[in-house]
Design a protein around this motif. Structure first.
Motif, PDB file in Angstrom:
ATOM      1  N   THR A 148      32.696  28.118  43.278  1.00  0.00           N
ATOM      2  CA  THR A 148      32.837  27.400  42.058  1.00  0.00           C
ATOM      3  C   THR A 148      34.236  27.419  41.424  1.00  0.00           C
ATOM      4  O   THR A 148      34.804  28.649  41.473  1.00  0.00           O
ATOM      5  CB  THR A 148      31.788  27.995  40.828  1.00  0.00           C
ATOM      6  OG1 THR A 148      30.382  27.874  41.636  1.00  0.00           O
ATOM      7  CG2 THR A 148      31.976  27.382  39.701  1.00  0.00           C
ATOM      8  N   LYS A 149      34.688  26.381  40.954  1.00  0.00           N
ATOM      9  CA  LYS A 149      36.070  26.270  40.638  1.00  0.00           C
ATOM     10  C   LYS A 149      36.310  26.535  38.896  1.00  0.00           C
ATOM     11  O   LYS A 149      35.560  25.657  38.502  1.00  0.00           O
ATOM     12  CB  LYS A 149      36.944  25.101  40.969  1.00  0.00           C
ATOM     13  CG  LYS A 149      37.058  24.994  42.589  1.00  0.00           C
ATOM     14  CD  LYS A 149      37.938  23.651  43.030  1.00  0.00           C
ATOM     15  CE  LYS A 149      38.429  23.757  44.404  1.00  0.00           C
ATOM     16  NZ  LYS A 149      38.833  22.617  44.663  1.00  0.00           N
ATOM     17  N   ILE A 150      37.218  27.330  38.648  1.00  0.00           N
ATOM     18  CA  ILE A 150      37.465  27.391  37.194  1.00  0.00           C
ATOM     19  C   ILE A 150      38.887  26.797  37.144  1.00  0.00           C
ATOM     20  O   ILE A 150      40.029  27.511  37.548  1.00  0.00           O
ATOM     21  CB  ILE A 150      37.106  28.661  36.414  1.00  0.00           C
ATOM     22  CG1 ILE A 150      35.778  29.074  36.678  1.00  0.00           C
ATOM     23  CG2 ILE A 150      37.767  28.667  35.122  1.00  0.00           C
ATOM     24  CD1 ILE A 150      35.636  29.997  37.812  1.00  0.00           C
ATOM     25  N   ILE A 151      39.240  25.917  36.369  1.00  0.00           N
ATOM     26  CA  ILE A 151      40.577  25.324  36.339  1.00  0.00           C
ATOM     27  C   ILE A 151      41.229  25.182  35.139  1.00  0.00           C
ATOM     28  O   ILE A 151      40.482  24.989  34.015  1.00  0.00           O
ATOM     29  CB  ILE A 151      40.633  23.646  36.813  1.00  0.00           C
ATOM     30  CG1 ILE A 151      39.736  23.371  38.334  1.00  0.00           C
ATOM     31  CG2 ILE A 151      41.962  23.145  36.827  1.00  0.00           C
ATOM     32  CD1 ILE A 151      39.620  22.077  38.637  1.00  0.00           C
ATOM     33  N   ILE A 167      46.405  26.110  37.433  1.00  0.00           N
ATOM     34  CA  ILE A 167      45.767  27.593  37.934  1.00  0.00           C
ATOM     35  C   ILE A 167      44.315  27.257  38.308  1.00  0.00           C
ATOM     36  O   ILE A 167      43.523  26.848  37.523  1.00  0.00           O
ATOM     37  CB  ILE A 167      46.129  28.616  36.942  1.00  0.00           C
ATOM     38  CG1 ILE A 167      47.391  28.860  37.200  1.00  0.00           C
ATOM     39  CG2 ILE A 167      45.327  29.851  37.345  1.00  0.00           C
ATOM     40  CD1 ILE A 167      48.016  29.666  38.000  1.00  0.00           C
ATOM     41  N   VAL A 168      43.769  27.649  39.312  1.00  0.00           N
ATOM     42  CA  VAL A 168      42.482  27.350  39.905  1.00  0.00           C
ATOM     43  C   VAL A 168      42.061  28.939  40.307  1.00  0.00           C
ATOM     44  O   VAL A 168      42.680  29.505  41.150  1.00  0.00           O
ATOM     45  CB  VAL A 168      42.366  26.645  40.935  1.00  0.00           C
ATOM     46  CG1 VAL A 168      40.730  26.353  41.263  1.00  0.00           C
ATOM     47  CG2 VAL A 168      42.772  25.156  40.542  1.00  0.00           C
ATOM     48  N   PHE A 169      40.862  29.281  39.718  1.00  0.00           N
ATOM     49  CA  PHE A 169      40.267  30.570  40.074  1.00  0.00           C
ATOM     50  C   PHE A 169      38.822  30.236  40.855  1.00  0.00           C
ATOM     51  O   PHE A 169      38.044  29.127  40.496  1.00  0.00           O
ATOM     52  CB  PHE A 169      39.763  31.507  39.131  1.00  0.00           C
ATOM     53  CG  PHE A 169      40.911  32.153  38.306  1.00  0.00           C
ATOM     54  CD1 PHE A 169      41.478  33.392  38.924  1.00  0.00           C
ATOM     55  CD2 PHE A 169      41.583  31.658  37.639  1.00  0.00           C
ATOM     56  CE1 PHE A 169      42.528  34.177  38.397  1.00  0.00           C
ATOM     57  CE2 PHE A 169      42.880  32.187  36.833  1.00  0.00           C
ATOM     58  CZ  PHE A 169      43.445  33.512  37.409  1.00  0.00           C
ATOM     59  N   LEU A 170      38.478  30.877  41.926  1.00  0.00           N
ATOM     60  CA  LEU A 170      37.574  30.440  42.855  1.00  0.00           C
ATOM     61  C   LEU A 170      36.570  31.576  42.799  1.00  0.00           C
ATOM     62  O   LEU A 170      36.860  32.798  43.156  1.00  0.00           O
ATOM     63  CB  LEU A 170      37.804  30.232  44.438  1.00  0.00           C
ATOM     64  CG  LEU A 170      38.705  28.931  44.624  1.00  0.00           C
ATOM     65  CD1 LEU A 170      39.431  28.734  45.911  1.00  0.00           C
ATOM     66  CD2 LEU A 170      38.065  27.599  44.419  1.00  0.00           C
ATOM     67  N   ILE A 171      35.218  31.219  42.597  1.00  0.00           N
ATOM     68  CA  ILE A 171      34.380  32.197  42.530  1.00  0.00           C
ATOM     69  C   ILE A 171      34.198  32.674  44.136  1.00  0.00           C
ATOM     70  O   ILE A 171      33.743  32.140  44.760  1.00  0.00           O
ATOM     71  CB  ILE A 171      33.003  31.731  42.002  1.00  0.00           C
ATOM     72  CG1 ILE A 171      33.062  31.426  40.471  1.00  0.00           C
ATOM     73  CG2 ILE A 171      31.841  32.896  42.205  1.00  0.00           C
ATOM     74  CD1 ILE A 171      33.236  32.727  39.500  1.00  0.00           C
TER      75      ILE A 171
END
Length: 275
Positions: A148-151, A167-171
């Protein structure tokens, strides 16, 4: 007017360096000589170096300086000014920077809040590139899956002539000692002796949410490859309030390494009776 050759010398560059090479050299040297990264004994030297590096980069990035330099025959700087004017008209966004955000299965089951910190390059009005630390809170929703991506839109590095990157954080799911997640389902692997598999057995365990589950096998044989599915006891399904996947229990029947003569006779008699 200052000699442009000196500015290139400060950045350890040749005078035919491209704008990209100038930016790259500045970023490397600025990080190396940033005063905050040096002990008290060398802080004064670092401050002087950092100031000279910043002034050199600002001068080579300044449009007014570029115009003057081109009059004195520096054709490369004139080309640099032209390239900058084009990039300002059509700005591109660099590739996003991706990082993992590790979560336990418990955190993904209940949901949680995660604080993330990252450092990014920020371009000032004077053309300097400075580092800024960001701190944000991510609200992890129940049922979110791996990947899941948090952008964070336009919160990445800035570069002259470009739009800010994302900036992208991947679960990412941490290892769990008891359960393995497959989609919205949870898988539990259980070992059972051959005797218990044939004669009846029961065991108790707790789900991720703490609920106590007991399984009884009195009238059924647990054979190799046997699976038991308990509906609605898996992970929450994201965006479906109250809905959950299934719990799949997979059994591994442990066979004895050897049998005595008497034990073999008992097995044979048992098989005869079952037929």
């Amino acid at each position: 007017m200052a000699n442009p050759s000196k500015f290139y010398e400060v950045l350890n560059l040749s005078e035919d360096s491209s704008p990209q090479e100038i930016r790259k050299a500045y970023k490397i040297l600025a990080k190396k000589w940033h005063p905050d990264k040096h002990p008290v004994s060398s802080k004064r030297e670092a401050e002087a170096k950092f100031k000279a590096i910043s002034q050199a980069y600002e001068a080579l990035s300044d449009q007014e300086f570029t115009n003057k330099a081109s009059v004195h025959g520096n054709t490369h700087l004139n080309l640099k000014r032209s390239c900058s004017s084009v990039s300002n008209d059509v700005k591109r966004k660099p590739m996003p920077k991706e990082s993992k955000l590790e979560c336990t299965l418990e955190e993904l089951f209940w949901g949680c809040k995660k604080e993330v910190k990252f450092t990014r390059d920020v371009v000032t009005n004077a053309g300097w590139v400075l580092q800024k630390q960001e701190c944000h809170t991510i609200t992890v929703k129940p049922g979110w899956r791996k990947g899941t991506k948090i952008i964070f839109d336009s919160m990445g590095d800035e570069m002259p002539g470009f739009l800010p990157a994302d900036i992208v954080f991947l679960i990412s799911e941490k290892y769990h000692p008891l359960f393995k997640r497959i989609g919205d389902n949870l898988v539990l692997k259980v070992k059972v002796t051959l005797a218990n598999a044939l004669t009846g057995w029961s065991f108790t365990f707790r789900l991720i949410d703490g609920e106590k589950i007991s399984c009884y096998f009195h009238n059924e044989i647990i054979f190799p490859g046997y699976e038991k599915v308990i509906k609605g006891k898996g992970m929450p399904i994201a965006n479906k309030h109250g809905a959950r996947g299934d719990l799949i229990i997979k059994f591994h029947v442990v066979f004895p390494r050897e049998l005595s003569g008497e034990q073999r006779k008992c097995v044979v008699e048992l098989l005869k009776e079952s037929n």
